[in-house]
Design a protein around this motif. Structure first.
Motif, PDB file in Angstrom:
ATOM      1  N   THR A 152     -18.463  14.897 -10.128  1.00 12.40           N
ATOM      2  CA  THR A 152     -18.664  14.120  -8.899  1.00 12.40           C
ATOM      3  C   THR A 152     -18.469  12.629  -9.179  1.00 12.40           C
ATOM      4  OG1 THR A 152     -21.028  13.985  -9.315  1.00 12.40           O
ATOM      5  CG2 THR A 152     -20.265  15.821  -7.951  1.00 12.40           C
ATOM      6  N   ASP A 153     -17.970  12.323 -10.387  1.00 13.72           N
ATOM      7  CA  ASP A 153     -17.683  10.919 -10.730  1.00 13.72           C
ATOM      8  C   ASP A 153     -16.176  10.649 -10.742  1.00 13.72           C
ATOM      9  OD1 ASP A 153     -17.244  12.588 -12.887  1.00 13.72           O
ATOM     10  OD2 ASP A 153     -18.025  11.193 -14.389  1.00 13.72           O
ATOM     11  N   THR A 154     -15.388  11.571 -10.165  1.00 15.72           N
ATOM     12  CA  THR A 154     -13.931  11.411 -10.200  1.00 15.72           C
ATOM     13  C   THR A 154     -13.402  10.807  -8.898  1.00 15.72           C
ATOM     14  OG1 THR A 154     -13.362  13.523  -9.171  1.00 15.72           O
ATOM     15  CG2 THR A 154     -13.785  13.546 -11.547  1.00 15.72           C
ATOM     16  N   ASP A 155     -12.152  10.322  -8.985  1.00 21.24           N
ATOM     17  CA  ASP A 155     -11.492   9.777  -7.798  1.00 21.24           C
ATOM     18  C   ASP A 155     -11.250  10.885  -6.756  1.00 21.24           C
ATOM     19  OD1 ASP A 155      -9.545  10.956  -9.464  1.00 21.24           O
ATOM     20  OD2 ASP A 155      -8.199   9.223  -9.450  1.00 21.24           O
ATOM     21  N   VAL A 207     -16.486   3.161  -8.050  1.00 18.24           N
ATOM     22  CA  VAL A 207     -15.700   3.108  -9.284  1.00 18.24           C
ATOM     23  C   VAL A 207     -15.756   4.504  -9.900  1.00 18.24           C
ATOM     24  CG1 VAL A 207     -15.425   2.027 -11.539  1.00 18.24           C
ATOM     25  CG2 VAL A 207     -16.236   0.674  -9.608  1.00 18.24           C
ATOM     26  N   CYS A 208     -14.608   5.043 -10.258  1.00 15.83           N
ATOM     27  CA  CYS A 208     -14.512   6.455 -10.670  1.00 15.83           C
ATOM     28  C   CYS A 208     -13.706   6.583 -11.966  1.00 15.83           C
ATOM     29  CB  CYS A 208     -13.762   7.263  -9.609  1.00 15.83           C
ATOM     30  SG  CYS A 208     -14.348   7.036  -7.933  1.00 15.83           S
ATOM     31  N   ARG A 209     -13.754   7.792 -12.513  1.00 12.95           N
ATOM     32  CA  ARG A 209     -12.791   8.133 -13.565  1.00 12.95           C
ATOM     33  C   ARG A 209     -11.690   8.999 -12.950  1.00 12.95           C
ATOM     34  NH1 ARG A 209     -13.259  13.454 -15.099  1.00 12.95           N
ATOM     35  NH2 ARG A 209     -15.265  14.414 -14.611  1.00 12.95           N
ATOM     36  N   ILE A 220       0.861  -1.178   0.000  1.00  8.94           N
ATOM     37  CA  ILE A 220       0.000   0.000   0.000  1.00  8.94           C
ATOM     38  C   ILE A 220       0.896   1.227   0.000  1.00  8.94           C
ATOM     39  CG2 ILE A 220      -1.768   1.286   1.271  1.00  8.94           C
ATOM     40  CD1 ILE A 220      -2.558  -1.474   2.535  1.00  8.94           C
ATOM     41  N   ASN A 221       0.741   2.080  -1.013  1.00 11.73           N
ATOM     42  CA  ASN A 221       1.590   3.248  -1.149  1.00 11.73           C
ATOM     43  C   ASN A 221       1.323   4.264  -0.035  1.00 11.73           C
ATOM     44  OD1 ASN A 221       3.500   4.717  -2.970  1.00 11.73           O
ATOM     45  ND2 ASN A 221       1.860   6.246  -2.924  1.00 11.73           N
ATOM     46  N   HIS A 222       2.399   4.875   0.440  1.00 16.99           N
ATOM     47  CA  HIS A 222       2.279   5.962   1.415  1.00 16.99           C
ATOM     48  C   HIS A 222       2.073   7.269   0.648  1.00 16.99           C
ATOM     49  CE1 HIS A 222       3.883   3.791   5.091  1.00 16.99           C
ATOM     50  NE2 HIS A 222       4.084   2.919   4.132  1.00 16.99           N
ATOM     51  N   GLY A 223       0.833   7.657   0.436  1.00 14.99           N
ATOM     52  CA  GLY A 223       0.530   8.881  -0.305  1.00 14.99           C
ATOM     53  C   GLY A 223      -0.380   8.592  -1.483  1.00 14.99           C
ATOM     54  N   ALA A 224      -1.113   9.619  -1.904  1.00 12.54           N
ATOM     55  CA  ALA A 224      -2.142   9.476  -2.935  1.00 12.54           C
ATOM     56  C   ALA A 224      -1.573   9.145  -4.306  1.00 12.54           C
ATOM     57  CB  ALA A 224      -2.925  10.787  -3.039  1.00 12.54           C
ATOM     58  N   ASN A 225      -2.257   8.275  -5.036  1.00  7.94           N
ATOM     59  CA  ASN A 225      -1.993   8.062  -6.455  1.00  7.94           C
ATOM     60  C   ASN A 225      -3.258   8.274  -7.275  1.00  7.94           C
ATOM     61  OD1 ASN A 225       0.784   7.595  -6.741  1.00  7.94           O
ATOM     62  ND2 ASN A 225       0.561   5.567  -5.835  1.00  7.94           N
ATOM     63  N   HIS A 226      -4.102   9.195  -6.807  1.00  6.42           N
ATOM     64  CA  HIS A 226      -5.308   9.506  -7.560  1.00  6.42           C
ATOM     65  C   HIS A 226      -4.962  10.473  -8.700  1.00  6.42           C
ATOM     66  CE1 HIS A 226      -4.620  12.983  -5.273  1.00  6.42           C
ATOM     67  NE2 HIS A 226      -5.787  13.197  -4.734  1.00  6.42           N
ATOM     68  N   SER A 227      -5.925  10.626  -9.604  1.00  2.13           N
ATOM     69  CA  SER A 227      -5.809  11.587 -10.692  1.00  2.13           C
ATOM     70  C   SER A 227      -4.483  11.414 -11.448  1.00  2.13           C
ATOM     71  CB  SER A 227      -5.959  12.997 -10.127  1.00  2.13           C
ATOM     72  OG  SER A 227      -5.861  13.939 -11.163  1.00  2.13           O
ATOM     73  N   ILE A 228      -3.827  12.514 -11.797  1.00  2.00           N
ATOM     74  CA  ILE A 228      -2.632  12.483 -12.654  1.00  2.00           C
ATOM     75  C   ILE A 228      -1.461  11.762 -11.988  1.00  2.00           C
ATOM     76  CG2 ILE A 228      -1.596  14.695 -11.893  1.00  2.00           C
ATOM     77  CD1 ILE A 228      -1.961  13.501 -15.551  1.00  2.00           C
ATOM     78  N   ILE A 241     -11.931   3.489  -6.914  1.00  3.24           N
ATOM     79  CA  ILE A 241     -11.330   2.504  -7.826  1.00  3.24           C
ATOM     80  C   ILE A 241     -11.386   3.077  -9.230  1.00  3.24           C
ATOM     81  CG2 ILE A 241     -11.456   0.188  -8.825  1.00  3.24           C
ATOM     82  CD1 ILE A 241     -12.841  -0.831  -6.398  1.00  3.24           C
ATOM     83  N   VAL A 242     -10.235   3.292  -9.861  1.00  5.24           N
ATOM     84  CA  VAL A 242     -10.209   3.696 -11.271  1.00  5.24           C
ATOM     85  C   VAL A 242      -9.575   2.563 -12.080  1.00  5.24           C
ATOM     86  CG1 VAL A 242      -9.350   5.356 -12.970  1.00  5.24           C
ATOM     87  CG2 VAL A 242      -9.977   6.140 -10.681  1.00  5.24           C
ATOM     88  N   PRO A 243     -10.334   1.939 -12.996  1.00  7.08           N
ATOM     89  CA  PRO A 243      -9.726   0.956 -13.904  1.00  7.08           C
ATOM     90  C   PRO A 243      -8.819   1.702 -14.882  1.00  7.08           C
ATOM     91  CG  PRO A 243     -12.143   0.921 -14.021  1.00  7.08           C
ATOM     92  CD  PRO A 243     -11.754   2.150 -13.282  1.00  7.08           C
TER      93      PRO A 243
END
Lengths: 264, 264
Positions: free
Chosen positions: A223-226, A186-188, A101-109, A237-239
């Protein structure tokens, strides 16, 4: 009589290095769901993106860090770890690959810069369904309770019904207690980026050097984003895909550019 | 009376390093199309993917390598070069960012490992239209005539009519003479991957080490792919996206997974 179903082989890696609390928490969360084998970097490799090691050889050492679990530390990047694990440790494809589990966010870019996610993408390229997990809390003392609980739930679901062998999921967990978490969405990927700001300093010899810093800025009001889900205490969850073709732009160019070949 | 149009600012970088013949050829090809500024790695950075430098500071030095062209070498990755160029060299966004000409193919799955393409993608994230160029010939003595000719044609078209500010193109050039090239094709990324084969050796102290090698294997029989175009002596252009959301799989999960939150 039906034969007992073989235990799935679960390959685990990360980008914070094999001694990070995050990987230990991931192993604890899923170790009774299958046969776990760990191949992870021997030092932190954050921000390595999809880097591979070409110019220097790789080292691989067995370590005894996790009770009852076969584990190796590798001198390479997270992507190297996955490649080496399949070719030289397991000698076959595992049923699933988990990263984090990563220490820190990996959402979005962040998905693009993340070694955690690149390891997961590499596995999916190799036809191994995979999941990268990240907790939004950077600190070494982070509370992994919610992350552990939901990592297990998501891995169980993935083992039961993987969408396909190239499936890779980017899972982020908000900073919240188990009770505060509202559920799984589940998000984009949100459209966001870093506003860079290099800090300029002088070394003792009077020569300039620069530290990369930056502020994460979200430009996406969906409102459908991570980013939205995490801000509202959902697990996101972003596939993720590795066909990077921009099909819409492909069409646009085919219609509008006059330098293209007319045949075919 | 109309004012004379301002010359576009063209930022050039690469991943083979500032002394590679490829970047010199790219500068030569486009230098009269605008004001060229070069910020490129001070050493080869192949296979760095989208790596960024977090743990060590960066150095940036002005160099006098290309006649009449402002140029800097940077101690970081290709992505670092783009970030530093915008923030500390240009102090504003250039009109276009060009990366390459890479020595070696970046078609198909190579786009994910490539420092050349990651620099271009980073620019597009920053709202700078960008193009990565790669020549399929690895050798230092490669013939860049066709690459130079078509790089110029494509940059001119992109400056005249960029599809949008986030547009990033992956351009590959086959090993062929100008006369042999059949034209330019917009393509999709072929589904291909590397079959890894690590070479195992022993060091003088008897300890094992591994060299990453691998064979590129194309699983894609489509005639609309970059691999097909290049094999048939076309220049391939693949528009690249950095929204990695796999929308089809998102839908699939939303329909089929029962661990998801019911609200919203």
């Amino acid at each position: 009589m039906e034969k007992e179903k073989k235990k799935p082989v679960i390959l685990i890696t990360n980008d914070d290095g094999i001694t990070a609390p995050g990987i230990k928490n991931l192993i604890e969360a899923v170790k009774d769901l299958g046969k776990v084998v760990v191949v992870a970097p021997d030092k932190p490799q954050s921000g390595m993106g999809h880097a591979i090691t070409i110019g220097v050889p790789l080292r691989l050492h067995k370590v005894n860090l996790f009770e009852g679990i076969e584990a190796y530390q590798c001198s390479g990047t997270p992507v190297d770890c996955v490649k080496l694990a399949v070719d030289k440790v397991l000698h076959h494809k595992p049923d699933i690959c988990l990263s984090g589990i990563n220490h820190g966010a990996n959402h979005s870019i962040n998905v693009i810069y993340s070694g955690t996610m690149s390891a997961a993408v590499e596995a999916a390229i190799e036809s191994i369904p995979s999941i990268g997990f990240s907790l939004l809390d950077y600190s070494l003392e982070a509370d992994f309770s919610a992350a552990r609980k939901y990592a297990r739930i998501i891995v169980e679901q993935m083992l039961q019904s993987p969408p396909n062998k190239h499936c890779v999921l980017n899972v982020n967990i908000p900073i919240a207690t188990v009770d505060e978490i509202k559920g799984v969405k589940v998000c984009r990927q949100a459209y966001a980026k870093y506003e860079e700001d290099f800090i300029e300093r002088n070394d003792p010899h009077g020569r300039k050097y620069y530290w990369l810093t930056g502020e994460f800025v979200n430009f996406d009001e969906g409102t459908d984003t991570d980013v939205w889900a995490l801000a509202n205490n959902y697990i996101s969850i972003v596939p993720v895909q590795f066909d990077l073709t921009h099909y819409k732009q492909k069409e646009h160019l085919e219609k509008n550019w006059n330098i293209l070949s007319k045949e075919g």
